[in-house]
Write a protein that holds these residues in place. Sequence first.
Motif, mmCIF file in Angstrom:
data_model
loop_
_atom_site.group_PDB
_atom_site.id
_atom_site.type_symbol
_atom_site.label_atom_id
_atom_site.label_comp_id
_atom_site.label_asym_id
_atom_site.label_seq_id
_atom_site.Cartn_x
_atom_site.Cartn_y
_atom_site.Cartn_z
ATOM 1 N N VAL A 425 -35.627 -6.546 -42.572
ATOM 2 C CA VAL A 425 -36.418 -7.547 -41.846
ATOM 3 C C VAL A 425 -36.245 -8.941 -42.434
ATOM 4 O O VAL A 425 -36.563 -9.937 -41.776
ATOM 5 C CB VAL A 425 -37.911 -7.155 -41.774
ATOM 6 C CG1 VAL A 425 -38.080 -5.853 -41.010
ATOM 7 C CG2 VAL A 425 -38.540 -7.065 -43.150
ATOM 8 N N LEU A 428 -33.943 -10.163 -39.948
ATOM 9 C CA LEU A 428 -34.466 -10.210 -38.576
ATOM 10 C C LEU A 428 -35.422 -11.378 -38.356
ATOM 11 O O LEU A 428 -35.554 -11.878 -37.237
ATOM 12 C CB LEU A 428 -35.182 -8.895 -38.244
ATOM 13 C CG LEU A 428 -34.347 -7.623 -38.254
ATOM 14 C CD1 LEU A 428 -35.212 -6.429 -37.863
ATOM 15 C CD2 LEU A 428 -33.154 -7.737 -37.325
ATOM 16 N N HIS A 450 -30.358 -8.409 -26.648
ATOM 17 C CA HIS A 450 -30.099 -7.953 -28.009
ATOM 18 C C HIS A 450 -29.083 -6.816 -27.971
ATOM 19 O O HIS A 450 -29.185 -5.911 -27.134
ATOM 20 C CB HIS A 450 -31.394 -7.472 -28.681
ATOM 21 C CG HIS A 450 -32.354 -8.566 -28.989
ATOM 22 N ND1 HIS A 450 -33.028 -9.280 -28.019
ATOM 23 C CD2 HIS A 450 -32.752 -9.091 -30.180
ATOM 24 C CE1 HIS A 450 -33.804 -10.185 -28.596
ATOM 25 N NE2 HIS A 450 -33.653 -10.088 -29.903
ATOM 26 N N SER A 456 -32.388 -5.238 -34.398
ATOM 27 C CA SER A 456 -33.009 -6.387 -33.731
ATOM 28 C C SER A 456 -33.677 -6.007 -32.417
ATOM 29 O O SER A 456 -34.536 -6.743 -31.911
ATOM 30 C CB SER A 456 -31.975 -7.488 -33.491
ATOM 31 O OG SER A 456 -31.023 -7.096 -32.514
#
Length: 473
Positions: A425, A428, A450, A456
Amino acid sequence: MDAYDVMVIGGGPAGYVAAIRAAQLGFRVACVDAFERGGKASLGGTCLNVGCIPSKAMLDSSERFEMIQHDAAEHGIQVDGARVDLGKMLGRKEGVVDKLTGGIAYLFKKNKVTSFHGLGRLVRQDEGGWVVAVSENGGAGTEVVARHVIVATGSSPRELPLAPFGGHVVENSGALAFEQVPGKLGIIGAGVIGVELGSVWRRLGAQVTILEALPGFLMAADEAVSKEALKQFQKQGLEFHFGVNISAVEQDDSGVTVTYTEKEQEITARFDKLIVSIGRVPNTAGLGAEAVGLELDERGFVKVDGHYRTNLPGVYAVGDVIGGAMLAHKAEEEGVALAEMLAGQAGHVNYDVIPWVIYTSPEIAWAGLTEKQAKEKGHSVKAGQFPFSANGRALGHGDPRGFVKVVADADTDKILGVHMVGPNVSELIGETVAIMEFGGSAEDLARTVHAHPTLSEVVKEAALAADKRALHM
């Protein structure tokens, strides 16, 4: 006396980036920094030398070891007799640091930034600008003059009065250089540094106990994230105690004894090593602040206005030394913004969308408001949450822990905050910061294509979930 357009005091993320950007903009720039590693000058400040970079190297190495021990078999990989060569692991860490700090020296040379190794001190203002005394290598040094001075001296670990650093009581740099894995490791402070360093040594075999004065875990994070993270860390074997009051710390040749009160019960714990991680204090000693009248606040931070100007004309400050979020990327952005302001450009930092990241496993990241904060600010809130356990890439990777949560305004759909706990993350969060920087909506995020299969997609699904239309849950 050498003359410069810009003199930067401090070579950490705020200082070296400010120096490079100012040089790119045509200024004649110098930077003085006193940091040493291994007895040699080393640019990059705390972050590159003893903080962000070496800790991430150790986190990666220790996570690989844990994967081999506990997760490889699930992938059909049998490994017997895996062991840690701590000396080699520490050597790899130092190699990573050497490469990056050497890279800054190269960038200074490339951009024609004059580099001094030593202490920089404000002396006086004359017709040419500010005179800065530069004491190189402990010698008498010299004086330079600059039209603009940028103070970027950073911060240092805060000591606990009961447990000054030394011996078996260490701060982050000492905690990255243990010569052997401690049998029992105590950590005072359950913040970013505490949980990251605790994770490193727990994976390598230490029994880790974390003592925190606050009543809960990661109280700056969204409640759902902090609750999930704590559950995962406890499952891994990290032991937490909250709401504790430390009353005594005593060390001898073999370790440290800590006495603390928890829920009105006095407890004594014995550790081989004790890491104290209770925050940081600004580095202003030796700067000459009192002599020249540089104004500091009640906590010792340099006071600045919205354009990083101090009370002294021609003197500016950025980074940890001015307070706020003590994050390397925040400091870098301030350095860039100030250099651009000095060149007459519109430098700017949006403090509302600065990402926070904790590089544990699972990782934790967030930007913007928590759901609670958004409601306290009067927003009508909607939130969407989607788990990694419903994501094909996470399942294939073997790490389906955690989730992504999107907090948006129910009336305008504008994203107010994004909160994540799970695999990768730290990477992300960047997408959501970009969307938020441009005032984007949950719909904008949900309508963005995506790639499949990727982690993601969980971000997209969380944005869809804000309107109760997640596709895969």
